[in-house]
Design a protein around this motif. Structure first.
Motif, PDB file in Angstrom:
ATOM      1  N   UNK A 109      49.358  48.575  39.179  1.00 50.59           N
ATOM      2  CA  UNK A 109      49.412  47.824  37.929  1.00 50.59           C
ATOM      3  C   UNK A 109      50.057  46.462  38.107  1.00 50.59           C
ATOM      4  N   UNK A 110      50.425  46.139  39.334  1.00 48.10           N
ATOM      5  CA  UNK A 110      51.115  44.869  39.571  1.00 48.10           C
ATOM      6  C   UNK A 110      50.105  43.749  39.760  1.00 48.10           C
ATOM      7  N   UNK A 111      50.297  42.664  39.025  1.00 49.59           N
ATOM      8  CA  UNK A 111      49.390  41.529  39.104  1.00 49.59           C
ATOM      9  C   UNK A 111      50.131  40.308  39.621  1.00 49.59           C
ATOM     10  N   UNK A 112      49.476  39.552  40.498  1.00 50.85           N
ATOM     11  CA  UNK A 112      50.023  38.268  40.910  1.00 50.85           C
ATOM     12  C   UNK A 112      48.888  37.251  40.868  1.00 50.85           C
ATOM     13  N   UNK A 113      49.093  36.201  40.100  1.00 44.85           N
ATOM     14  CA  UNK A 113      48.075  35.161  39.944  1.00 44.85           C
ATOM     15  C   UNK A 113      48.613  33.880  40.556  1.00 44.85           C
ATOM     16  N   UNK A 114      47.891  33.366  41.557  1.00 43.53           N
ATOM     17  CA  UNK A 114      48.436  32.176  42.222  1.00 43.53           C
ATOM     18  C   UNK A 114      47.927  30.888  41.592  1.00 43.53           C
ATOM     19  N   UNK A 115      46.775  30.932  40.932  1.00 36.08           N
ATOM     20  CA  UNK A 115      46.265  29.710  40.313  1.00 36.08           C
ATOM     21  C   UNK A 115      45.709  30.025  38.927  1.00 36.08           C
ATOM     22  N   UNK A 116      46.594  29.930  37.945  1.00 33.22           N
ATOM     23  CA  UNK A 116      46.210  30.322  36.590  1.00 33.22           C
ATOM     24  C   UNK A 116      45.102  29.428  36.042  1.00 33.22           C
ATOM     25  N   UNK A 117      45.206  28.136  36.327  1.00 32.83           N
ATOM     26  CA  UNK A 117      44.215  27.199  35.792  1.00 32.83           C
ATOM     27  C   UNK A 117      42.820  27.546  36.311  1.00 32.83           C
ATOM     28  N   UNK A 118      42.750  27.840  37.609  1.00 31.80           N
ATOM     29  CA  UNK A 118      41.455  28.183  38.197  1.00 31.80           C
ATOM     30  C   UNK A 118      40.906  29.449  37.559  1.00 31.80           C
ATOM     31  N   UNK A 119      41.798  30.394  37.329  1.00 34.17           N
ATOM     32  CA  UNK A 119      41.369  31.661  36.750  1.00 34.17           C
ATOM     33  C   UNK A 119      40.859  31.437  35.338  1.00 34.17           C
ATOM     34  N   UNK A 120      41.546  30.599  34.587  1.00 30.84           N
ATOM     35  CA  UNK A 120      41.140  30.319  33.211  1.00 30.84           C
ATOM     36  C   UNK A 120      39.768  29.675  33.216  1.00 30.84           C
TER      37      UNK A 120
END
Lengths: 265, 265
Positions: A245-256
């Motif tokens: 259940x652990x999430x790590x997002x390195x580039x939020x803008x790209x994901x958005x």
DNA sequence: GGGGAATATTGACTTGGATCAAACCCTGGA
DNA sequence: TCCAGGGTTTGATCCAAGTCAATATTCCCC
């Protein structure tokens, strides 16, 4: 995919806008007694006492719009309440990449009560007439004044329902015009923003823990657990790590960007 | 298809029901001041005057439910309002053939304000805790009494929003767990029922005219115009004729069955 | 620490429905 | 009457996502 409404031919669109502009300015007219009777039956107004109804009704004005006329567009400030007296109006949502889908079609006596308007936000959706329609209009300012004077449970219920409405709207749009990876991406962005704590350094990944187990999440996002697994794999290349259940997002803008979540709701 | 929630293992389910039954009867308790403070922040109640809030709050009672506990099930009479104090609750819809999907997940301070309850209809959806949760409960009778005493615009807005809520719910379920032919079938059934005029003789087909053109209808039903064409072809074998906008349905019951529209909303 | 059940992943295969393209209407104007 | 242009249908093809089946993993209980 995209069962999009393809672009409206230019001629029709021009007609439509001309029609609309003309309506709002020139055709604005007080309501006939027949129109008033119809208005009285709208669910939105039917609970009002005769007095209160008359007061409010006096502020309504009338517009007639031709087929294909836009009533309002996504992103417009929501300044006017419309109640359909006759005809039919389609509500549609769209993603930034110009694909759109019809969410619902409303007919006589139904209000285009875009709930966002009640809280002063711009329209998250568009509305257009799919047949020649007559609409009763009321500046939201008038309505909001009345609402803010009320302090009962109903006002709370409205607030609550508006929230749910927006969530459902969002899910329906997701389901109709986003792919599985996009749905996961925009869900993760949503979660990340809800957490609200930006990482200590701008470069550090955003970390949080999902509230749902895999099966629940898959059903929530409208896919099978198997497919969710695969989709998680795909997002790894966009800088998303998801272990348990652990999430790590390195580039939020790209994901958005990937999730096309930019449309503002 | 069906990203269904597969059957809950028997042991878990028993645990859950025991947990629930125990909660409702034995764990029912008045609210602590901390819980009251949380409750005060619920959107549903935040507009209330302190007086009105206190009056209503006195009728609330508390239950704690374990993970996986059902809060209510589709078809149950809606007799109790739940507001989440802590934990998380998933709302899910299902078709008669036992497939289900999660529509939304709600967290603290959000109310499981099933709008149908406000109008006295049974729950069109199910709710279950996806983590151990604490809920504040209020018999709907108490709430409805308060609401019916209000005659403002908000009450009308609630009525309106409830209608929209149910429509969106329906569309979302359609999109998530019905195929394109099923969506068309249940849409046609819906139209036929809205018309309300049964054919003169029981054997005569039901006839009516669609409000939407093909492209609009396709987008409304979440498919491409091409696919809609094909689907119309498929339904011909179920006794549906569709020429232009003219519809003739020779066996409404069969069509309803085909569309799995039996779930009551 | 060692089974054992539930859950998560991976792989092979199938299918519903989107896409692209061509043929077939209608309807309205010359 | 013929022609032009939109909309609808049909056909061929492709792809995302579902299904089924086989592992791998995690977690829990003894």
């Amino acid at each position: 995919m995209s069962f999009a409404i393809s672009a409206i031919p230019a001629r029709t669109r021009n007609q439509a806008s001309r029609g609309r502009a003309a309506s709002a300015r020139d055709q604005a007219a007080p309501l006939s007694s027949h129109d008033l009777a119809t208005l009285r039956q709208a669910p939105l107004l039917s609970a009002l006492s005769p007095d209160a109804f008359d007061r409010l009704a006096a502020s309504f004005y009338l517009i007639d719009v031709p087929r294909e006329a836009p009533i309002f567009n996504q992103g417009d400030p929501s300044d006017t309440l419309h109640i359909i007296l006759s005809g039919r109006v389609a509500l549609s949502g769209s993603t930034p990449d110009r694909r759109a889908c019809i969410l619902e079609v409303f007919g006589p006596r139904e209000g285009l009560l875009d709930p966002s308007a009640l809280v002063g936000a711009p329209h998250p959706i568009s509305a257009r007439a799919i047949e020649p329609s007559r609409l009763a209009c009321l500046p939201y300012a008038d309505l909001r004044a009345v609402i803010e004077a009320e302090n009962g449970v109903c006002r709370g219920a409205v607030a609550q329902l508006v929230q749910h409405w927006r969530l459902f709207l969002r899910r329906l749009e997701d389901q109709k015009l986003r792919s599985a990876p996009q749905r996961l991406a925009s869900y993760l962005v949503e979660c990340a923003e809800a957490i609200g704590t930006p990482p200590r350094s701008p470069a550090a990944p955003i970390r949080f823990v999902l509230a749902e187990d895999r099966r629940t999440l898959a059903s929530h996002l409208g896919m099978t657990p198997e497919n969710l697994s695969r989709v998680i794999g795909q997002l790894r290349s966009c800088g998303v790590q998801l272990n348990g259940r652990a999430v790590a997002i390195s580039d939020l803008a790209a994901l958005r960007q990937f999730g096309c979540a930019a449309s503002g709701h």
